[in-house]
Design a protein around this motif. Structure first.
Motif, PDB file in Angstrom:
ATOM      1  N   LEU A 169      -6.058 -26.213  20.790  1.00  0.00           N
ATOM      2  CA  LEU A 169      -4.908 -25.346  20.553  1.00  0.00           C
ATOM      3  C   LEU A 169      -4.229 -25.746  19.254  1.00  0.00           C
ATOM      4  N   PHE A 170      -4.096 -24.787  18.345  1.00  0.00           N
ATOM      5  CA  PHE A 170      -3.390 -25.006  17.078  1.00  0.00           C
ATOM      6  C   PHE A 170      -1.937 -24.574  17.246  1.00  0.00           C
ATOM      7  N   LEU A 171      -1.011 -25.484  16.997  1.00  0.00           N
ATOM      8  CA  LEU A 171       0.411 -25.164  16.984  1.00  0.00           C
ATOM      9  C   LEU A 171       0.994 -25.573  15.640  1.00  0.00           C
TER      10      LEU A 171
ATOM     11  N   MET B 109       6.048 -23.613  23.903  1.00  0.00           N
ATOM     12  CA  MET B 109       5.642 -24.248  25.160  1.00  0.00           C
ATOM     13  C   MET B 109       4.839 -23.297  26.041  1.00  0.00           C
ATOM     14  N   SER B 110       5.084 -22.011  25.930  1.00  0.00           N
ATOM     15  CA  SER B 110       4.276 -21.050  26.690  1.00  0.00           C
ATOM     16  C   SER B 110       2.815 -21.133  26.277  1.00  0.00           C
ATOM     17  N   GLN B 111       2.573 -21.304  24.972  1.00  0.00           N
ATOM     18  CA  GLN B 111       1.202 -21.463  24.498  1.00  0.00           C
ATOM     19  C   GLN B 111       0.572 -22.730  25.067  1.00  0.00           C
ATOM     20  N   VAL B 112       1.342 -23.806  25.076  1.00  0.00           N
ATOM     21  CA  VAL B 112       0.832 -25.078  25.603  1.00  0.00           C
ATOM     22  C   VAL B 112       0.481 -24.936  27.081  1.00  0.00           C
ATOM     23  N   ARG B 113       1.375 -24.332  27.837  1.00  0.00           N
ATOM     24  CA  ARG B 113       1.160 -24.216  29.279  1.00  0.00           C
ATOM     25  C   ARG B 113      -0.042 -23.318  29.593  1.00  0.00           C
ATOM     26  N   ALA B 114      -0.195 -22.254  28.836  1.00  0.00           N
ATOM     27  CA  ALA B 114      -1.354 -21.384  29.044  1.00  0.00           C
ATOM     28  C   ALA B 114      -2.642 -22.138  28.735  1.00  0.00           C
ATOM     29  N   HIS B 115      -2.622 -22.942  27.668  1.00  0.00           N
ATOM     30  CA  HIS B 115      -3.799 -23.710  27.284  1.00  0.00           C
ATOM     31  C   HIS B 115      -4.184 -24.723  28.355  1.00  0.00           C
TER      32      HIS B 115
END
Length: 276
Positions: free
Chosen positions: A156-158, A171-177
């Motif tokens: 995951l790239f943030l 954080m939504s991206q992190v949790r989905a990942h």
């Protein structure tokens, strides 16, 4: 605790609010992460597998388990070692404009008394081949190796801007990942974890008082400790990053930024700054 119990790694980058990311995940009762950066696959591999696994509390079993060690991103041998032991692991890279990251790193080391005030002697691009201070910002070079070993879907790239601009979305991206349910941010979720503008105890004084650190460590965070620290702390005046040096650093990082955009599928054209 076994290697198969570890679900994810935050691999960096340093000075990119990865501590904020860790604190948000640690606030979720469904997640377990040890506090210190373990640096096992980059600096402490000779301590052995048992040492690494002992860094994780068995209370974390049944939860989503991970760790953060920013040195994994650019350590030469980290990727194959991670692949050997954690071939299943999911990876998170949170990245910052490499010029700003280099300057922030310089300021941290200046604050500690490790680097002097002649900023040009530490950040000019002609030194890039000799100092990690600059070379570690060429993210695409390192992340390509992770993609080659683990596949693009595991990484995951943030980007640093998301922490201040849209922390909930970040954080939504992190949790989905990671396959986690949504969970609210901590009450100070929009604030910086570390702030270089905050007053600090001068480096020379800190060194002279070093013998006291083991004694006062249990008092950290208490009102008497913070009051005493406030008496000693001073505002630090950092050498500025001049426009000329900034433009030269942008030119130095430009090919790597372009490669990162291709690798991540995301635009970070604003990193090119006022030189465009």
């Amino acid at each position: 605790m076994n290697f198969s119990d570890i679900d994810f790694l935050i691999i960096g980058s340093g000075k990119s609010a990865t501590t904020w990311l860790q604190m948000q995940l640690q606030s979720d009762p469904a997640v377990y992460m040890p506090d210190p950066e373990i640096h096992f696959f980059s600096r402490n591999y000779d301590r052995g597998e048992d040492w690494y696994l002992s860094q994780f509390d068995n209370a974390g079993l049944g939860k989503t388990i991970g760790e953060k060690s920013n040195s994994y991103l650019d350590a030469p041998d980290a990727v194959p070692l991670i692949k050997r032991h954690l071939h299943h692991v999911k990876l998170i890279a949170q990245l910052r404009n490499p010029v700003e990251r280099a300057y922030s790193n310089y300021c941290m080391r200046f604050r500690r008394g490790e680097l002097g005030a002649d900023i040009e002697s530490y950040l000019k691009p002609s030194l890039a081949g000799h100092t990690r201070l600059l070379s570690s910002g060429k993210y695409a070079n390192y992340l390509q190796s992770f993609v080659d070993h683990f596949g693009r879907e595991k990484l995951l790239f943030l980007f640093f801007e998301g922490v201040a601009g849209d922390p909930e979305g970040q954080m939504s991206q992190v949790r989905a990942h990671l396959g986690l349910r949504q969970y609210p941010l901590t009450s100070d979720g929009g604030k910086k974890v570390k702030d270089k503008t905050a007053p600090n105890v001068p480096a020379e004084l800190s060194k002279r008082l070093g013998w006291m650190k083991p004694i006062v460590r249990p008092l950290r965070g208490t009102a008497p400790f913070e009051t005493a620290r406030g008496w000693l702390a001073r505002e630090i005046h950092y050498p500025p990053l001049t426009d000329d040096l900034r433009y030269r650093l942008i030119d130095y990082y430009r090919p790597s930024i372009t490669a990162l955009e291709e690798l991540s599928g995301q635009s970070v054209s604003h990193w090119y700054g006022p030189s465009d």
